[in-house]
Motif scaffolding. Structure first.
Motif, PDB file in Angstrom:
ATOM      1  N   ASP A  56       0.853  -9.682   5.024  1.00 27.05           N
ATOM      2  CA  ASP A  56       0.157  -9.089   3.879  1.00 27.05           C
ATOM      3  C   ASP A  56       0.568  -7.611   3.805  1.00 27.05           C
ATOM      4  O   ASP A  56       1.329  -7.112   4.635  1.00 27.05           O
ATOM      5  CB  ASP A  56      -1.362  -9.278   3.964  1.00 27.05           C
ATOM      6  CG  ASP A  56      -2.017  -8.569   5.151  1.00 27.05           C
ATOM      7  OD1 ASP A  56      -1.465  -7.560   5.644  1.00 27.05           O
ATOM      8  OD2 ASP A  56      -3.094  -9.021   5.577  1.00 27.05           O
ATOM      9  N   GLU A  57       0.077  -6.896   2.800  1.00 25.28           N
ATOM     10  CA  GLU A  57       0.515  -5.520   2.568  1.00 25.28           C
ATOM     11  C   GLU A  57       0.258  -4.621   3.772  1.00 25.28           C
ATOM     12  O   GLU A  57       1.132  -3.854   4.197  1.00 25.28           O
ATOM     13  CB  GLU A  57      -0.194  -4.956   1.334  1.00 25.28           C
ATOM     14  CG  GLU A  57       0.308  -3.588   0.927  1.00 25.28           C
ATOM     15  CD  GLU A  57      -0.341  -3.097  -0.358  1.00 25.28           C
ATOM     16  OE1 GLU A  57      -0.453  -1.868  -0.485  1.00 25.28           O
ATOM     17  OE2 GLU A  57      -0.731  -3.913  -1.191  1.00 25.28           O
ATOM     18  N   ARG A  58      -0.915  -4.717   4.349  1.00 28.22           N
ATOM     19  CA  ARG A  58      -1.258  -3.871   5.510  1.00 28.22           C
ATOM     20  C   ARG A  58      -0.401  -4.234   6.724  1.00 28.22           C
ATOM     21  O   ARG A  58       0.070  -3.350   7.446  1.00 28.22           O
ATOM     22  CB  ARG A  58      -2.743  -4.017   5.833  1.00 28.22           C
ATOM     23  CG  ARG A  58      -3.187  -3.144   6.985  1.00 28.22           C
ATOM     24  CD  ARG A  58      -4.675  -2.858   6.906  1.00 28.22           C
ATOM     25  NE  ARG A  58      -5.179  -2.279   8.124  1.00 28.22           N
ATOM     26  CZ  ARG A  58      -5.086  -0.984   8.420  1.00 28.22           C
ATOM     27  NH1 ARG A  58      -4.492  -0.165   7.599  1.00 28.22           N
ATOM     28  NH2 ARG A  58      -5.591  -0.526   9.546  1.00 28.22           N
ATOM     29  N   GLN A  59      -0.197  -5.524   6.954  1.00 30.30           N
ATOM     30  CA  GLN A  59       0.650  -5.944   8.073  1.00 30.30           C
ATOM     31  C   GLN A  59       2.083  -5.453   7.874  1.00 30.30           C
ATOM     32  O   GLN A  59       2.738  -5.025   8.829  1.00 30.30           O
ATOM     33  CB  GLN A  59       0.621  -7.464   8.209  1.00 30.30           C
ATOM     34  CG  GLN A  59      -0.710  -8.005   8.678  1.00 30.30           C
ATOM     35  CD  GLN A  59      -0.796  -9.508   8.519  1.00 30.30           C
ATOM     36  OE1 GLN A  59      -0.210 -10.085   7.604  1.00 30.30           O
ATOM     37  NE2 GLN A  59      -1.554 -10.141   9.413  1.00 30.30           N
ATOM     38  N   GLN A  60       2.572  -5.513   6.623  1.00 35.60           N
ATOM     39  CA  GLN A  60       3.929  -5.055   6.342  1.00 35.60           C
ATOM     40  C   GLN A  60       4.041  -3.551   6.595  1.00 35.60           C
ATOM     41  O   GLN A  60       5.038  -3.084   7.145  1.00 35.60           O
ATOM     42  CB  GLN A  60       4.320  -5.374   4.899  1.00 35.60           C
ATOM     43  CG  GLN A  60       5.767  -5.026   4.575  1.00 35.60           C
ATOM     44  CD  GLN A  60       6.763  -5.868   5.342  1.00 35.60           C
ATOM     45  OE1 GLN A  60       6.619  -7.085   5.407  1.00 35.60           O
ATOM     46  NE2 GLN A  60       7.773  -5.235   5.917  1.00 35.60           N
TER      47      GLN A  60
END
Length: 82
Positions: A56-60
């Motif tokens: 997801d965006e935060r993980q990326q």
């Protein structure tokens, strides 16, 4: 082992060549006859692809931060989710 006559120090020397040869022989004996190093490497790459896919965006963002910091190696196109 010998002692320097001018010193109270004991000189201790050991040749690890034989032990290294034994260790390598033990590793080779432990490997299965059908061991395929390129297949193992492909399997590791597939595992990394799976590990870093679908972020997801935060993980990326976290992944990118770790890559930029040199903690994780940069992966080629298609390896980490964008």
């Amino acid at each position: 082992m010998s002692q320097d006559s001018n010193s109270a120090h004991v000189i201790f020397e050991i040749d690890l060549t034989l032990e290294e040869t034994r260790r390598r022989a033990a590793v080779m004996a432990a490997l299965e006859p059908g061991w395929d190093p390129p297949a193992v490497m492909r399997g590791e790459e597939e595992a990394y692809d799976l590990l870093y896919s679908g972020l997801d965006e935060r993980q990326q963002e976290t992944y990118d931060m770790l890559v930029d910091a040199g903690v994780l190696p940069r992966r080629g196109p298609g390896h980490a989710a964008a």
